[in-house]
Each structure stands twice: as C-alpha cells, then as structure tokens.
Design an enzyme around this catalytic site. Structure first.
Site, mmCIF file in Angstrom:
data_model
loop_
_atom_site.group_PDB
_atom_site.id
_atom_site.type_symbol
_atom_site.label_atom_id
_atom_site.label_comp_id
_atom_site.label_asym_id
_atom_site.label_seq_id
_atom_site.Cartn_x
_atom_site.Cartn_y
_atom_site.Cartn_z
ATOM 1 N N THR A 194 45.787 20.366 39.167
ATOM 2 C CA THR A 194 45.927 20.209 40.625
ATOM 3 C C THR A 194 45.130 19.003 41.122
ATOM 4 O O THR A 194 45.606 18.215 41.944
ATOM 5 C CB THR A 194 45.415 21.489 41.321
ATOM 6 O OG1 THR A 194 46.139 22.600 40.787
ATOM 7 C CG2 THR A 194 45.578 21.433 42.817
ATOM 8 N N ASP B 92 37.989 29.207 33.780
ATOM 9 C CA ASP B 92 37.594 28.550 32.521
ATOM 10 C C ASP B 92 36.286 27.759 32.649
ATOM 11 O O ASP B 92 35.667 27.442 31.637
ATOM 12 C CB ASP B 92 38.700 27.589 32.062
ATOM 13 C CG ASP B 92 40.058 28.266 31.970
ATOM 14 O OD1 ASP B 92 40.091 29.486 31.776
ATOM 15 O OD2 ASP B 92 41.079 27.565 32.101
ATOM 16 N N ARG C 41 33.172 51.234 14.473
ATOM 17 C CA ARG C 41 34.228 50.244 14.269
ATOM 18 C C ARG C 41 33.757 48.845 14.635
ATOM 19 O O ARG C 41 32.784 48.678 15.360
ATOM 20 C CB ARG C 41 35.402 50.540 15.214
ATOM 21 C CG ARG C 41 36.242 51.692 14.804
ATOM 22 C CD ARG C 41 37.325 51.905 15.857
ATOM 23 N NE ARG C 41 38.155 53.032 15.497
ATOM 24 C CZ ARG C 41 38.949 53.668 16.349
ATOM 25 N NH1 ARG C 41 38.999 53.299 17.604
ATOM 26 N NH2 ARG C 41 39.683 54.671 15.937
ATOM 27 N N ARG D 272 40.951 28.799 27.916
ATOM 28 C CA ARG D 272 41.676 27.638 27.410
ATOM 29 C C ARG D 272 40.908 26.974 26.272
ATOM 30 O O ARG D 272 40.407 27.679 25.411
ATOM 31 C CB ARG D 272 41.974 26.654 28.546
ATOM 32 C CG ARG D 272 43.462 26.492 28.764
ATOM 33 C CD ARG D 272 43.757 25.419 29.760
ATOM 34 N NE ARG D 272 44.172 25.995 31.021
ATOM 35 C CZ ARG D 272 45.409 26.380 31.297
ATOM 36 N NH1 ARG D 272 46.354 26.286 30.396
ATOM 37 N NH2 ARG D 272 45.702 26.877 32.470
ATOM 38 N N HIS E 196 45.087 38.696 31.772
ATOM 39 C CA HIS E 196 45.001 38.337 33.189
ATOM 40 C C HIS E 196 44.134 39.272 34.025
ATOM 41 O O HIS E 196 43.931 39.004 35.212
ATOM 42 C CB HIS E 196 46.409 38.216 33.783
ATOM 43 C CG HIS E 196 47.142 37.026 33.252
ATOM 44 N ND1 HIS E 196 47.756 37.034 32.020
ATOM 45 C CD2 HIS E 196 47.305 35.779 33.754
ATOM 46 C CE1 HIS E 196 48.287 35.845 31.797
ATOM 47 N NE2 HIS E 196 48.025 35.065 32.831
ATOM 48 N N GLN F 148 41.194 39.239 33.768
ATOM 49 C CA GLN F 148 40.072 38.341 34.078
ATOM 50 C C GLN F 148 40.316 37.511 35.332
ATOM 51 O O GLN F 148 39.399 36.913 35.873
ATOM 52 C CB GLN F 148 39.835 37.384 32.899
ATOM 53 C CG GLN F 148 39.359 38.098 31.666
ATOM 54 C CD GLN F 148 39.650 37.312 30.390
ATOM 55 O OE1 GLN F 148 38.771 36.679 29.848
ATOM 56 N NE2 GLN F 148 40.874 37.347 29.921
ATOM 57 N N ARG F 149 41.547 37.421 35.771
ATOM 58 C CA ARG F 149 41.848 36.601 36.952
ATOM 59 C C ARG F 149 41.959 37.441 38.216
ATOM 60 O O ARG F 149 42.172 36.898 39.309
ATOM 61 C CB ARG F 149 43.156 35.830 36.717
ATOM 62 C CG ARG F 149 43.068 34.849 35.553
ATOM 63 C CD ARG F 149 43.535 33.474 35.941
ATOM 64 N NE ARG F 149 44.859 33.457 36.478
ATOM 65 C CZ ARG F 149 45.938 32.977 35.849
ATOM 66 N NH1 ARG F 149 45.813 32.501 34.618
ATOM 67 N NH2 ARG F 149 47.097 32.958 36.431
HETATM 68 O O1 F6P Z 1 43.218 28.326 33.395
HETATM 69 C C1 F6P Z 1 43.138 29.679 33.649
HETATM 70 C C2 F6P Z 1 43.862 30.487 32.596
HETATM 71 O O2 F6P Z 1 43.716 31.853 32.912
HETATM 72 C C3 F6P Z 1 43.425 30.206 31.170
HETATM 73 O O3 F6P Z 1 42.203 30.814 30.841
HETATM 74 C C4 F6P Z 1 44.604 30.724 30.399
HETATM 75 O O4 F6P Z 1 44.713 30.075 29.149
HETATM 76 C C5 F6P Z 1 45.761 30.359 31.289
HETATM 77 O O5 F6P Z 1 45.240 30.166 32.587
HETATM 78 C C6 F6P Z 1 46.863 31.375 31.338
HETATM 79 O O6 F6P Z 1 47.894 30.853 32.110
HETATM 80 P P1 F6P Z 1 49.121 31.695 32.650
HETATM 81 O O7 F6P Z 1 48.673 32.476 33.852
HETATM 82 O O8 F6P Z 1 50.126 30.680 32.989
HETATM 83 O O9 F6P Z 1 49.546 32.639 31.554
#
Ligand code: F6P
Length: 363
Positions: A119, A142, A177, A186, A287, A289-290
């Site tokens: 971006t 990241d 385990r 990334r 995801h 994590q997002r």
């Molecule tokens: O850049 C953020 C990120 O979550 C990376 O850690 C990951 O590799 C990528 O985006 C995943 O992208 P997408 O949401 O397109 O699967």
C-alpha cells in the site's frame, strides 16, 4: 495552501487497530483542522472504481475497540497493475489515470494511506508519477516495515499468538507431546520470535535463521533427558530448512499480492516425529492472528499515528510515513520505505535473549 479535504484508505491485509487509526484521523481532522474526510472503500479498489463516502464524527464513534476496518480493504487492487479478466485471461492494466481523475473530482488535497509495504509503495508511486499527495501510516501484524520500530497490529497479533501458545502448553504437558505452532509474519520472524519468547517456546524457527532439523530434535531429546517430556516449537510461516526454500502454499500473479506462505509447521512436525519418535501435533494459527479487538498498545499507537498523519497533512508535508522511533512519534520519507523489508537483524536483542535462555533456534 490550506488543506480542506483528505481521503482516507486502508489497504492490504486487515489487522486490529485499523478502526482506531480511522477514528483518530477523523477526530483530529474535524476537531482541530476543520478538514473534511472522505473514506475510500476497499483500499485502492475504491479509487479505481470510484467508491467513497464522507466520514463524520458519528462514523468515528464506537469503533476504537472493533477489529478489522470499517472502510474495507483489498490486497488485489494495485492501480498500476489492476487485475481484469479479458477473454477468460487475467491481465493487469495501468489504471493510475483513473485514480488521478477521481482524486481530482473528489477535490482531495491529500490521501492518508494506512497499509503495509504494498500500500505504501503505491502511495509513493502515485506521488512520483501522478503528483498525488499522501501520508502513510504503517500497519501489519508482520512488523516488517522499514523505517518504524513497530507497526499497528503487531502487538495484538502477538497477544493472540501468546495466548494460543499458553493454551497449547496444557495439552503438551498432559499428553507428553511435542506441539508445533505455525504463526504468520511473511518473510520476517518478528511475530514468531516475540511469541516464542513471550509464550516460553523451547524452539523458535524464523526465516532469518535457516534451521537444521538435527539441532531442533536435539533440544527435544535434551529436554526428555532432563525429565521434560513435552516441547513447544514456534515456527514462522516463512522459516525454512538450511539449503531449502520457504514453503509456498500458493503463488500469485498479481503485482501487489505476495506468494502465500504456509506448510512449514506440518513439515517440521512430521520430521520431529520421524526423527525422535515423539508424538507430535501441529497447529496453524492462521487468520485468527489478524482478528479481534486491538490491545491497549495498538490502540495508543493507532491514535498517535492517526493524529500525527493529519498534523503532517495540515503542515503541507507530503510523501512521508509516520513512524515510531523508541517511544517518540516521527516521520520518514515514503521513498525510503517503499520496496524495503525490515527483517530481524542477526544482532537483535530478542535473538540474544533466546540464546541466553537456551531456546533452540535450529542453528
Ligand atoms: O501481511 C499480513 C499477513 O497476515 C501475513 O502474515 C500472511 O502471510 C498474509 O498476510 C496472508 O495473506 P492473506 O490474508 O491474503 O491470506
């Protein structure tokens, strides 16, 4: 020249804290500078396809704690290589003329672009090639953007990853385990390294240090000798064995999107089981994590960045990115940030901590 109207967009992958940035930009612009704010929908896609809406104080209300972005985002809409289907084939067209025309029609004096490397590189190119003024705000889980010590979203993702490792510990201990957890990031190891340290991982594998499986397995075997019959391995999605390459799940043709990484966790898990005979399970955090609410750290960073971006626009500064240096908010030229990636340096204090604490790095 007095800046009257700014456009605001969020591009690339979402992360917690984007709405907190949006809130800070709207409030500062309206309360202190009497500017109008136009929200561009879905990142650069909105500039290409002419989708936007005015943003007022009501839009900034009740969003501080909400994850995602109310403006929407896209990581497949580079105006200099915009994907379109022609005769059943995907081709990439330069639509930057359309973007320049729309910015002019909206009477935008500047854009505030919230995003990662993709971006912000586009924001810089739009300035250089089309004269569009913008200020960038760095965000990505990241934490790999050049020019800033931290990006919005990293702390929240780190919190999610740490909590996940805490939870995996209980099964690891109860079932004796090896638990492997693959985290995002990334081609940079910031998230894995930090989560490995905060979650008490026994091995942390990052892209900056290609790993040897013998060395990984030695850690498990030594732990077993000390009576510890479980281990936690934290693997960055971009990590790879010495002499090998990152594990790519899907290659992409798009000029803005990068190859999707993933699969190294499963591979490491299989190898650990084969080489040590220890029962192993693999979790890919993905995801998760997002998502979720931003942590207090991210809310504060987002608020400081959002305010600073508007202040820079008001001062007539262009083509810069707000940044965190130590505890201070500053700014750097976008041209210095574009196309560069900030990886974990070999002399990182975090790596030194891992070594001092006897955490295996696969070296
Ligand atoms: O850049 C953020 C990120 O979550 C990376 O850690 C990951 O590799 C990528 O985006 C995943 O992208 P997408 O949401 O397109 O699967």
């Amino acid at each position: 020249m007095k800046v009257r109207r700014i456009g605001l967009l969020t591009g690339g992958g979402d992360c917690p804290g984007l709405n907190a940035v949006i809130r800070a930009v709207i409030k500062t612009a309206l309360n202190e500078h009497d500017m109008e704010v136009v929200g561009i929908e879905d990142g650069y896609e909105g500039l290409v396809l002419r989708r936007s809406r005015p943003l007022g104080l009501d839009d900034a209300s009740g969003i501080l704690t909400v994850g995602g972005t109310l403006l929407g985002t896209s990581n497949r809409s580079n105006p200099f290589g915009y994907p379109v289907e022609r005769g059943g084939k995907l081709v990439f067209e330069d639509r930057s003329d359309d973007v320049a025309a729309y910015v002019q029609d909206l009477k935008l004096d500047a854009l505030v672009c919230v995003g990662g490397d993709g971006t912000l590189s586009i924001a810089h190119k739009l300035f250089v090639e089309r004269g569009i003024h913008s200020i960038g705000i760095p965000k990505t889980i990241d934490n790999d953007l050049y020019g800033t010590d931290q990006t919005v979203g990293f702390d929240s993702a780190l919190t999610t990853a740490t909590e996940a490792i805490d939870k995996l510990h209980t099964t690891a201990q109860s079932h004796h385990r090896v638990m492997v957890i693959e985290v995002m990031g990334r081609n940079a190891g910031w998230l894995a390294l930090a989560a490995g340290l905060t979650g008490g991982g026994d091995v942390i594998l990052i892209p900056e240090i290609p790993f040897k499986m013998e060395s990984v397995c030695k850690v498990m075997e030594e732990r077993v000798r000390r009576g510890k019959r479980f281990s936690i391995i934290v693997v960055a999605e971009g990590a790879y064995p010495e002499g090998g390459e990152p594990f790519v799940k899907r290659r992409v043709a798009d000029s803005m999107e990068s190859a999707r990484l993933g699969g190294v966790g499963e591979w490491v898990g299989r190898e650990v089981e084969r080489m040590t005979g220890m029962e192993t399970r693999v979790t890919t955090l993905g995801h998760l994590q997002r998502g979720g609410t931003p942590t207090p750290f991210d809310r504060l960073l987002a608020t400081r960045f959002g305010r600073e971006a508007v202040k820079l626009v008001a001062k007539g500064e262009v083509d810069r990115m707000v940044a965190l240096r130590g505890t201070e908010i500053t700014s750097v030229p976008l041209g210095e940030v574009a196309g560069r990636q900030r990886k974990v340096p070999p002399d990182s204090h975090w790596i030194a901590c891992a070594r001092s604490l006897g955490v295996g790095l696969g070296e």
